[in-house]
Scaffold this active site. Structure first.
Site, mmCIF file in Angstrom:
data_model
loop_
_atom_site.group_PDB
_atom_site.id
_atom_site.type_symbol
_atom_site.label_atom_id
_atom_site.label_comp_id
_atom_site.label_asym_id
_atom_site.label_seq_id
_atom_site.Cartn_x
_atom_site.Cartn_y
_atom_site.Cartn_z
ATOM 1 N N LYS A 15 0.831 -1.213 0.000
ATOM 2 C CA LYS A 15 0.000 0.000 0.000
ATOM 3 C C LYS A 15 0.861 1.256 0.000
ATOM 4 C CE LYS A 15 -2.105 -0.939 3.935
ATOM 5 N NZ LYS A 15 -1.462 -2.218 4.319
ATOM 6 N N ARG A 90 -8.851 0.689 9.618
ATOM 7 C CA ARG A 90 -8.335 -0.650 9.866
ATOM 8 C C ARG A 90 -9.305 -1.487 10.676
ATOM 9 N NH1 ARG A 90 -2.379 0.094 9.349
ATOM 10 N NH2 ARG A 90 -1.317 -1.816 9.901
ATOM 11 N N ARG A 134 12.103 -7.909 5.415
ATOM 12 C CA ARG A 134 12.355 -6.505 5.064
ATOM 13 C C ARG A 134 13.487 -5.903 5.910
ATOM 14 N NH1 ARG A 134 7.242 -2.651 4.966
ATOM 15 N NH2 ARG A 134 7.014 -3.393 7.117
ATOM 16 N N ARG A 167 12.700 -3.248 11.031
ATOM 17 C CA ARG A 167 11.694 -2.526 11.814
ATOM 18 C C ARG A 167 11.323 -3.384 13.009
ATOM 19 N NH1 ARG A 167 6.673 -0.295 8.255
ATOM 20 N NH2 ARG A 167 5.406 -1.249 9.879
ATOM 21 N N ARG A 178 0.427 -9.249 13.820
ATOM 22 C CA ARG A 178 -0.119 -8.233 12.905
ATOM 23 C C ARG A 178 -1.016 -8.884 11.855
ATOM 24 N NH1 ARG A 178 4.993 -5.383 10.648
ATOM 25 N NH2 ARG A 178 3.546 -4.036 9.530
#
Ligand code: AMP
Length: 222
Positions: A15, A90, A134, A167, A178
């Site tokens: 996104k 969300r 990531r 992160r 998540r």
């Protein structure tokens, strides 16, 4: 009427990447609630201090706090011609709060919003690898992935030599939470918006350019 784009999709669906490209082309600001919260964490504001714990556990910050941040952002001048919501709403409660916000905005002449909702769909096994793998360069911000764009096994940026960092909410146990939170609380928004008219779904496993091509076509034809 200004354009309001809502990008739906699980964490890691892309996104943010697509929102940045839309922002560059159409000059509609990307409103990323995750980025707003990360900046608050970096600046150690009261919001940031409270949000950090929630984010590091992979849970959601409370609806009223997030909705207030978004409303504050939507009334700013750079949203006058359009905006892109990335990571909001969300939950179904947030979607109702957004409706109420847009109604309040529409009370000012010329401030109505033509809403378009696009779901970027990526299967769970792929988003899991995208998130857990990531790494971001602390120097130049370039993004790598240990599965899809390897880094010679060294945590060093090939562009600037900066250190690659993960992160804190991309650690495997947080990613699991998540994704579970996404399935339970966010995925129901697909049915919510699909029942309403301007809703489209894109296959987010393709090349970034190809997804963007379809996305901008969807936004232009209306
Ligand atoms: P993101 O970068 O969009 O994946 O967001 C990172 C984290 O920020 C999420 O895991 C949540 O803890 C928090 N967050 C971002 N957007 C929202 C939202 N709309 N509602 C609640 N929490 C959010």
């Amino acid at each position: 009427m200004r354009k309001g784009v809502i990008l739906l999709g699980s964490p890691g669906a892309g996104k943010g990447t697509q929102a940045k490209r839309l922002q560059a082309e159409y000059n509609w600001p990307q409103i990323s609630t995750g980025d707003i919260l990360r900046e608050a964490v970096r600046n150690q504001t009261p919001l940031g201090v409270a949000a950090k714990k929630v984010m590091d556990e992979g849970r959601l910050v409370d609806d009223a706090t997030i909705a207030a941040l978004v409303e504050e952002r939507l009334v700013q001048a750079d949203c006058a011609h359009g905006f892109i919501l990335d990571g909001f709403p969300r939950t179904l409660v947030q979607a109702d709060m957004l409706d109420a916000m847009l109604q309040r905005l529409a009370e000012t002449p010329g401030c109505g919003v033509d809403l378009c909702v696009i779901n970027i769909h990526v299967p769970e096994d792929i988003v899991r690898k995208r998130l857990v793998g990531r790494r971001t360069c602390a120097g130049c911000g370039r993004i790598y992935n240990i599965y899809f764009e390897p880094t010679d096994g060294r945590d060093v940026c090939q562009a600037c030599g900066g250190t690659l960092v993960q992160r804190s909410d991309d650690r495997e146990e947080v990613v699991n939470r998540r994704l579970a939170v996404y399935l339970k609380q966010t995925e129901p928004l697909i049915a919510y918006y699909a029942a309403r008219g301007c809703f489209h779904q894109l296959d987010g496993t393709r090349e970034i350019d190809s997804i963007y091509h379809d996305l901008s076509r969807l936004l232009c034809v209306r």
